[in-house]
Design an enzyme around this catalytic site. Structure first.
Site, PDB file in Angstrom:
ATOM      1  N   CYS A   2       0.830  -1.205   0.000  1.00 51.37           N
ATOM      2  CA  CYS A   2       0.000   0.000   0.000  1.00 51.37           C
ATOM      3  C   CYS A   2       0.869   1.262   0.000  1.00 51.37           C
ATOM      4  CB  CYS A   2      -0.946   0.049   1.186  1.00 51.37           C
ATOM      5  SG  CYS A   2      -2.086  -1.343   1.303  1.00 51.37           S
ATOM      6  N   ARG A  27       3.571   0.074  -5.001  1.00 50.84           N
ATOM      7  CA  ARG A  27       3.366  -0.518  -3.684  1.00 50.84           C
ATOM      8  C   ARG A  27       2.036  -1.252  -3.575  1.00 50.84           C
ATOM      9  NH1 ARG A  27       6.859   1.378   0.132  1.00 50.84           N
ATOM     10  NH2 ARG A  27       5.452   0.621   1.729  1.00 50.84           N
ATOM     11  N   TRP A  75      -2.922  -2.498  -1.718  1.00 52.87           N
ATOM     12  CA  TRP A  75      -2.657  -3.921  -1.940  1.00 52.87           C
ATOM     13  C   TRP A  75      -3.513  -4.661  -0.918  1.00 52.87           C
ATOM     14  CZ3 TRP A  75      -0.756  -8.190   0.714  1.00 52.87           C
ATOM     15  CH2 TRP A  75      -0.363  -9.276  -0.070  1.00 52.87           C
ATOM     16  N   ASN A 101      -1.588   1.774   5.949  1.00 56.68           N
ATOM     17  CA  ASN A 101      -0.748   0.733   5.350  1.00 56.68           C
ATOM     18  C   ASN A 101      -0.352  -0.219   6.467  1.00 56.68           C
ATOM     19  OD1 ASN A 101       1.206  -0.827   4.098  1.00 56.68           O
ATOM     20  ND2 ASN A 101       2.712   0.817   3.942  1.00 56.68           N
ATOM     21  N   GLY A 102      -0.621  -1.518   6.311  1.00 54.04           N
ATOM     22  CA  GLY A 102      -0.256  -2.486   7.338  1.00 54.04           C
ATOM     23  C   GLY A 102      -1.420  -3.400   7.671  1.00 54.04           C
ATOM     24  N   GLU A 488      16.388 -17.344  -9.883  1.00 48.86           N
ATOM     25  CA  GLU A 488      15.985 -15.958 -10.121  1.00 48.86           C
ATOM     26  C   GLU A 488      15.343 -15.803 -11.499  1.00 48.86           C
ATOM     27  OE1 GLU A 488      15.514 -11.773  -9.791  1.00 48.86           O
ATOM     28  OE2 GLU A 488      15.537 -13.462  -8.395  1.00 48.86           O
ATOM     29  N   LYS A 492      11.523 -14.463 -12.146  1.00 54.38           N
ATOM     30  CA  LYS A 492      11.179 -13.328 -12.994  1.00 54.38           C
ATOM     31  C   LYS A 492      10.078 -13.686 -13.989  1.00 54.38           C
ATOM     32  CE  LYS A 492      13.185 -10.274 -11.164  1.00 54.38           C
ATOM     33  NZ  LYS A 492      12.915 -11.054 -10.042  1.00 54.38           N
ATOM     34  N   GLU A 495       6.746 -14.039 -12.151  1.00 52.52           N
ATOM     35  CA  GLU A 495       6.230 -12.778 -11.625  1.00 52.52           C
ATOM     36  C   GLU A 495       5.513 -11.944 -12.667  1.00 52.52           C
ATOM     37  OE1 GLU A 495       8.982 -11.193  -7.988  1.00 52.52           O
ATOM     38  OE2 GLU A 495       9.884 -11.143  -9.977  1.00 52.52           O
ATOM     39  N   HIS A 511      16.468 -36.164 -10.762  1.00 52.71           N
ATOM     40  CA  HIS A 511      15.750 -36.613  -9.571  1.00 52.71           C
ATOM     41  C   HIS A 511      14.314 -36.082  -9.533  1.00 52.71           C
ATOM     42  CE1 HIS A 511      19.396 -38.330  -7.835  1.00 52.71           C
ATOM     43  NE2 HIS A 511      20.029 -37.262  -8.303  1.00 52.71           N
ATOM     44  N   LYS A 610       5.787  -3.952  -4.560  1.00 47.16           N
ATOM     45  CA  LYS A 610       7.235  -3.796  -4.526  1.00 47.16           C
ATOM     46  C   LYS A 610       7.805  -3.991  -3.133  1.00 47.16           C
ATOM     47  CE  LYS A 610      11.175  -2.795  -6.385  1.00 47.16           C
ATOM     48  NZ  LYS A 610      11.754  -3.770  -7.322  1.00 47.16           N
TER      49      LYS A 610
END
Length: 615
Positions: A2, A27, A75, A101-102, A488, A492, A495, A511, A610
């Site tokens: 947020c 955010r 968010w 926010n939180g 990584e 990406k 995401e 395996h 983010k």
């Protein structure tokens, strides 16, 4: 999560707040809202969707005059993204308006108590509970807003950054912080409030960052009054000069922030070691390391805590620290570390990595490590962030603002800082000769130019992306230093394109994952010449015999992999320990182009934000 923005001053608040929300949309972007106050009436508008949707709605529905206002981009945590759950929220009387926010963890118990007292609720949010709790305290004890906020927050369990105002006090906004970032910009008879400094950078360079459990009363014509929420102690706020500039947070002609930030990596890496790496003198200068060298050299082990992309950077660092400095390293997900009662002693060094410096799980891991007596070193990008303040020492990456939700330059600059640390410790411990040390410094100094060269593969990567954009699954393989790069690369792609992808150590393919390989499965293999090259070539042969489609990331001039792979993307040759700084580049470009071709929102992928400031 947020983004919050507020303004009180002599200018019209709306243009400042809407622009600020656009800058903070990284955010959270499920919904957005604004409340404006003209001294007589509160004008509130909010909607599910992007800030652009809010802007259209506001300009069609309400007057935008007023020199006090607050805004929010969300968010979703409590309640689905919709108009009702969007912020700001009114209290039952309509006098108080809040953005938050939180997460308020005990909101349900508070809500039940407030319902008993006659309060009603329109949304599913914990935020509406908080604003009515503040109102209940204010009315029942006949208090001013600031004192009511303080008492209410002492009843709250959770995390928050809030801004609240009372329509009966048109020259005042009350803000408070615990676990979520909050910056206050100080202008000439005007104040700005935001989750970070980007919304007000063109208006003022002076800012106060609230610490945890601090609140501030912001009034026109007066200095900020800051006090501790729990102890009521008055705090003398530290005003710092911002180093951020407006050009850094604009796209600069690129279609997306992510692409801009991919292309900024040569300069970002250079900025990371600028002033720290002196190859001619064979010196690494890092004050945070030098001042605490005894702690590092006496450490039984290094524990790295991080989340997401930063965790992958930590995995690369594990290989580098152990290989060069011969110090045992453990890499932990901060979100797991904090809950599993880990064994930590005073002989441990904990390195906490976070792009934003506000990651909630990493902050909790820091507090746990400090409580056990460990020395904690922070690696983050944002100057003045909570992690920078909470750790004993640290190093900034100096990557500049990273707006795209999917980290790119954060990853490479974190690896750069951690490599500098490992090299300095290796020299101090004597695990590396002076000639080896100098050779590594000279090679590290060439990396920005080699990243520039790796970026020249962009056009070819785009061609490869077009071939595989409709694939439903990808497999990424790497060994040694490049195993974390495979993780990584897969992250990406997941995401920003929403294609399922998995990263694996190449030898582990046999395996389990080998069962997935057929002619429909693209397999991205990092096969640079250094390290376990022959073993990786064998893995490629195993993939080819099962008709998998092979995309090889190879050292320039490679011939063996070229004969086997369907596509090869070349990167310049470098030392094995530095290769992740180059091999990650084509993987970033691959994910970017596939996402663009699939018409995805590259900078704001669904369900992500983010800065993860909630658990």
């Amino acid at each position: 999560m947020c983004g919050i923005v507020g303004y009180i001053g002599h200018q019209e608040a709306y243009p400042i707040i809407i622009k600020g929300l656009q800058r903070l949309e990284y955010r959270g972007y499920d919904s957005a809202g604004i409340a404006l106050y003209d001294g007589n009436n509160i004008k509130l508008s909010k909607t599910k969707g992007k800030v652009s949707d809010l802007k259209t709605k506001i300009e069609n529905e309400i007057a935008t005059d007023g020199t006090l206002g607050i805004g929010h981009t969300r968010w979703a945590t409590h309640g689905v993204p919709n108009d009702v759950n969007s912020h700001p929220h009114y209290s039952n009387s309509g006098d108080l308006v809040i953005i938050h926010n939180g997460i308020i963890e005990n909101y349900d118990a508070l809500k039940k108590e407030l319902i008993k007292r006659g309060y009603t609720f329109q949304s599913d949010t914990d935020t509406e509970v908080l604003v009515n709790l503040i109102e209940d305290v204010k009315k029942s004890e006949n208090l001013k807003l600031g004192k009511a906020v303080q008492i209410a927050l002492n009843q709250v369990v959770g995390a928050y950054a809030i801004a609240v105002f009372d329509k009966n006090k048109p020259n005042e906004i009350v803000v408070a912080k615990l676990g979520s970032p909050l910056a206050i910009g100080i202008g000439d008879d005007e104040f700005f409030i935001a989750s970070d400094a980007s919304p007000f950078i063109e208006y003022t360079k002076n800012a106060v960052y609230l610490e945890d459990e601090e609140m501030a009363i912001i009034r026109r014509g007066r200095k900020i009054k800051v006090r501790k929420i729990t102890s009521d102690t008055i705090i003398d706020p530290y005003v710092q000069e911002l180093q951020l500039n407006l050009e850094q947070i604009e796209k600069g002609g690129y279609d997306h922030f992510m692409l801009k930030e991919i292309y900024e990596q040569p300069s970002a890496i250079l900025d990371t070691f600028r002033g720290r790496l002196l190859s001619n003198e064979a010196i690494i200068k890092m004050v945070g390391v030098e001042d605490n060298m005894k702690k590092f050299l006496a450490a039984d082990r290094i524990i790295i805590v991080a989340c997401g992309t930063s965790w992958h950077a930590g995995l690369v660092a594990e290989y580098i620290f152990e290989d060069l400095a011969r110090i045992p390293v453990e890499v932990e997900y901060a979100s797991e570390f904090r809950y599993r009662n880990p064994v930590i002693t005073e002989k441990d060094v904990v390195i906490a990595i976070s792009q934003s410096g506000e990651t909630a799980d990493t902050l909790a891991a820091i507090k746990l490590a400090k409580s056990k007596g460990a020395f904690v070193f922070g690696v983050c990008n944002v100057v003045g962030s909570t992690i920078a303040r909470e750790t004993h020492a640290g190093a900034y990456t100096h990557a500049g603002p990273e707006i795209g939700v999917a980290s790119t330059k954060a990853f490479t600059t974190q690896i750069t800082v951690l490599t500098l640390m490992a090299l300095r410790l290796a020299r101090a411990k004597g695990t590396m000769s002076s000639s080896e040390f100098r050779h590594h410094l000279i090679e590290l100094e060439t990396i920005p130019n080699k990243v520039e060269e790796a970026l020249k593969s962009d056009a070819y990567v785009k061609t490869v992306s077009d071939i595989y954009k409709d694939s439903k699954n990808f497999l990424y393989l790497g060994r040694g230093f490049n195993f974390p790069v495979a993780l990584e690369g897969a992250l990406k792609l997941k995401e920003i394109s929403y294609i399922h992808a998995e990263g694996y150590p190449a030898a582990e393919m046999k395996h389990g994952p080998i069962a997935l390989i057929d002619e429909q499965m693209p397999v991205v293999v990092i096969a640079t010449k250094k390290g376990h090259y022959e073993k990786v070539v064998s893995n490629i042969q195993e993939i080819k015999s099962r008709k998998g489609k092979i995309i090889g990331i190879v050292t320039k001039g490679d011939t063996s992999v070229k004969e086997l792979a369907d596509h090869v993307i070349e990167v310049p040759e470098t030392l094995e320990c530095l290769s992740p700084l180059l091999t990650t580049i084509p993987l970033q470009l691959l994910s970017y182009h596939i996402a663009v071709m699939l018409n995805k929102n590259v900078d704001q992928p669904r369900n992500l934000a983010k800065s993860v400031t909630v658990e």
